[in-house]
Scaffold this motif. Structure first.
Motif, PDB file in Angstrom:
ATOM      1  N   GLY A  69     -12.642 -11.734   7.632  1.00 33.91           N
ATOM      2  CA  GLY A  69     -11.266 -11.356   6.907  1.00 33.91           C
ATOM      3  C   GLY A  69     -10.187 -10.757   7.569  1.00 33.91           C
ATOM      4  N   SER A  70      -8.900 -10.517   7.046  1.00 38.11           N
ATOM      5  CA  SER A  70      -7.822 -10.229   7.541  1.00 38.11           C
ATOM      6  C   SER A  70      -7.598  -8.662   7.732  1.00 38.11           C
ATOM      7  N   LEU A  71      -7.519  -8.184   8.968  1.00 38.90           N
ATOM      8  CA  LEU A  71      -7.485  -6.608   9.125  1.00 38.90           C
ATOM      9  C   LEU A  71      -6.109  -6.140   8.451  1.00 38.90           C
ATOM     10  N   ALA A  72      -5.202  -6.891   8.608  1.00 37.42           N
ATOM     11  CA  ALA A  72      -3.769  -6.555   7.803  1.00 37.42           C
ATOM     12  C   ALA A  72      -4.177  -6.395   6.299  1.00 37.42           C
ATOM     13  N   ASP A  73      -4.938  -7.358   5.809  1.00 31.93           N
ATOM     14  CA  ASP A  73      -5.179  -7.286   4.020  1.00 31.93           C
ATOM     15  C   ASP A  73      -5.876  -5.892   3.943  1.00 31.93           C
ATOM     16  N   LEU A  74      -6.952  -5.461   4.842  1.00 34.24           N
ATOM     17  CA  LEU A  74      -7.687  -4.224   4.575  1.00 34.24           C
ATOM     18  C   LEU A  74      -6.701  -3.012   4.929  1.00 34.24           C
ATOM     19  N   ASN A  75      -6.024  -3.057   5.779  1.00 34.66           N
ATOM     20  CA  ASN A  75      -5.029  -2.086   5.856  1.00 34.66           C
ATOM     21  C   ASN A  75      -4.113  -1.610   4.990  1.00 34.66           C
ATOM     22  N   LEU A  76      -3.651  -2.948   4.371  1.00 32.51           N
ATOM     23  CA  LEU A  76      -2.685  -2.666   3.235  1.00 32.51           C
ATOM     24  C   LEU A  76      -3.210  -2.253   1.917  1.00 32.51           C
ATOM     25  N   ASP A  77      -4.502  -2.699   1.698  1.00 34.34           N
ATOM     26  CA  ASP A  77      -5.382  -2.287   0.550  1.00 34.34           C
ATOM     27  C   ASP A  77      -5.491  -0.621   0.741  1.00 34.34           C
ATOM     28  N   ILE A  78      -5.805  -0.113   1.956  1.00 29.73           N
ATOM     29  CA  ILE A  78      -6.038   1.065   2.060  1.00 29.73           C
ATOM     30  C   ILE A  78      -4.756   1.860   1.961  1.00 29.73           C
ATOM     31  N   ALA A  79      -3.689   1.397   2.520  1.00 29.83           N
ATOM     32  CA  ALA A  79      -2.191   2.069   2.524  1.00 29.83           C
ATOM     33  C   ALA A  79      -2.033   2.114   0.952  1.00 29.83           C
ATOM     34  N   ASP A  80      -2.208   1.014   0.335  1.00 29.22           N
ATOM     35  CA  ASP A  80      -1.595   1.115  -1.107  1.00 29.22           C
ATOM     36  C   ASP A  80      -2.585   2.275  -2.178  1.00 29.22           C
ATOM     37  N   TRP A  81      -3.820   2.118  -1.750  1.00 26.10           N
ATOM     38  CA  TRP A  81      -4.633   3.498  -2.158  1.00 26.10           C
ATOM     39  C   TRP A  81      -4.060   4.691  -1.882  1.00 26.10           C
ATOM     40  N   LEU A  82      -3.908   4.651  -0.724  1.00 25.47           N
ATOM     41  CA  LEU A  82      -3.404   6.235  -0.271  1.00 25.47           C
ATOM     42  C   LEU A  82      -2.076   6.555  -0.705  1.00 25.47           C
ATOM     43  N   LEU A  83      -1.219   5.693  -0.798  1.00 25.99           N
ATOM     44  CA  LEU A  83       0.402   5.858  -1.247  1.00 25.99           C
ATOM     45  C   LEU A  83       0.114   6.268  -2.525  1.00 25.99           C
ATOM     46  N   ALA A  84      -0.733   5.621  -3.487  1.00 21.51           N
ATOM     47  CA  ALA A  84      -0.996   6.054  -4.821  1.00 21.51           C
ATOM     48  C   ALA A  84      -1.652   7.604  -4.863  1.00 21.51           C
ATOM     49  N   GLN A  85      -2.451   7.903  -4.219  1.00 22.36           N
ATOM     50  CA  GLN A  85      -2.880   9.219  -4.272  1.00 22.36           C
ATOM     51  C   GLN A  85      -1.837  10.280  -3.937  1.00 22.36           C
ATOM     52  N   PHE A  86      -0.889   9.766  -3.162  1.00 28.54           N
ATOM     53  CA  PHE A  86       0.412  10.885  -2.998  1.00 28.54           C
ATOM     54  C   PHE A  86       1.571  10.434  -3.906  1.00 28.54           C
ATOM     55  N   ASP A  87       1.281   9.619  -4.722  1.00 29.09           N
ATOM     56  CA  ASP A  87       2.470   9.543  -5.693  1.00 29.09           C
ATOM     57  C   ASP A  87       3.572   8.915  -5.048  1.00 29.09           C
ATOM     58  N   VAL A  88       3.432   7.949  -4.262  1.00 29.33           N
ATOM     59  CA  VAL A  88       4.476   7.123  -3.416  1.00 29.33           C
ATOM     60  C   VAL A  88       4.377   5.681  -4.228  1.00 29.33           C
ATOM     61  N   LYS A  89       5.681   5.448  -4.863  1.00 25.15           N
ATOM     62  CA  LYS A  89       6.041   4.030  -5.467  1.00 25.15           C
ATOM     63  C   LYS A  89       6.812   3.470  -4.549  1.00 25.15           C
ATOM     64  N   VAL A  90       6.791   2.741  -3.513  1.00 25.30           N
ATOM     65  CA  VAL A  90       7.676   2.119  -2.844  1.00 25.30           C
ATOM     66  C   VAL A  90       7.179   0.934  -2.791  1.00 25.30           C
ATOM     67  N   PRO A  91       7.735  -0.254  -3.137  1.00 28.42           N
ATOM     68  CA  PRO A  91       7.362  -1.695  -2.759  1.00 28.42           C
ATOM     69  C   PRO A  91       7.269  -1.944  -1.196  1.00 28.42           C
ATOM     70  N   MET A  92       6.373  -3.002  -1.191  1.00 27.26           N
ATOM     71  CA  MET A  92       6.243  -3.464   0.403  1.00 27.26           C
ATOM     72  C   MET A  92       6.326  -4.999   0.316  1.00 27.26           C
ATOM     73  N   VAL A  93       6.713  -5.476   1.519  1.00 26.44           N
ATOM     74  CA  VAL A  93       6.983  -6.857   1.878  1.00 26.44           C
ATOM     75  C   VAL A  93       6.534  -7.104   3.270  1.00 26.44           C
TER      76      VAL A  93
END
Length: 232
Positions: free
Chosen positions: A112-136
């Motif tokens: 699978g895609s490393l980028a997909d995994l990294n962004l899934d983890i980044a989404d999760w971490l950002l949520a833990q720190f209450d960061v709500k910024v969109p990404m593209v």
């Protein structure tokens, strides 16, 4: 609109989360070549008081774009990864919640895609720190060029009028190229916070998982507030 442009790191550190939080849009720079032995497929956690790498094995011939890097199913890598991460958070405040993060590792398919995994983890971490910024993803935008030209093109493609750069941008950015397009450039300098790690000497610049595991959730957002923005 203020935009930051950054590659998708694995288990990102506090500085990247803070730079995203200080922006209005994160352009994920997945359209450039993968950098071996950097932070795109690995990061550090604190294990028995020592910084220890957690690594995702990948298949990435020279010149492979980050978006095309695939997870390589080396025998037992997930077991080793899980074991180290579980040990790293053992005894911390959030040890019983590590399963949420481990499930993302387990769900990443072989090849699978490393980028997909990294962004899934980044989404999760950002949520833990209450960061709500969109990404593209940069690969989804109509942008061309390299170096400063690519960054300017990405800013134009997203309608940005301000680009938030890391401190190293002072050494290589062509500021005139941004100015010609009416795009202001600000530099982001992060002052790494201290928090209780349980050891005698504080170890900075680990994955943000370290802070997440040790602090109360209400304390996490303040860790991202220690930064300075400047025009030079």
């Amino acid at each position: 609109m203020r935009v930051t442009i950054h590659q998708p790191e694995h288990l990102p550190w506090l500085g990247l989360l803070a730079k995203v939080a200080a922006s209005e849009l994160w352009v994920v720079l997945d359209s450039v070549p993968y950098r071996k032995n950097y932070f795109q497929n690995r990061n550090r956690v604190l294990l028995d008081g020592r910084p220890t790498w957690l690594t995702v094995p990948v298949t990435a011939p020279f010149g492979t774009r980050i978006r095309d890097v695939q997870i390589c199913e080396v025998p037992s890598w997930r077991r080793r990864y899980r074991g180290r991460l579980t040990q790293a958070v053992s005894g911390t405040r959030c040890a019983d919640r590590a399963g949420d993060l481990l499930s993302l590792i387990d769900a990443a398919p072989p090849g699978g895609s490393l980028a997909d995994l990294n962004l899934d983890i980044a989404d999760w971490l950002l949520a833990q720190f209450d960061v709500k910024v969109p990404m593209v993803r940069a690969s989804e935008l109509d942008a061309t060029g390299s170096n400063t030209e690519l960054l300017v093109s990405l800013c134009r493609a997203t309608g940005a009028d301000e680009y938030l750069s890391g401190p190293s941008g002072r050494d290589y950015l062509d500021l005139d190229a941004f100015a010609e397009q009416g795009i202001a450039v600000r530099f982001f300098d992060f002052d790494h916070p201290l928090y209780a790690q349980g050891g005698e000497t504080f170890v900075p610049c680990l994955s943000a998982v370290d802070a997440w595991s040790r602090l109360d959730p209400a304390e996490l957002p303040r860790l991202l507030s220690g930064y300075r923005l400047s025009a030079s």
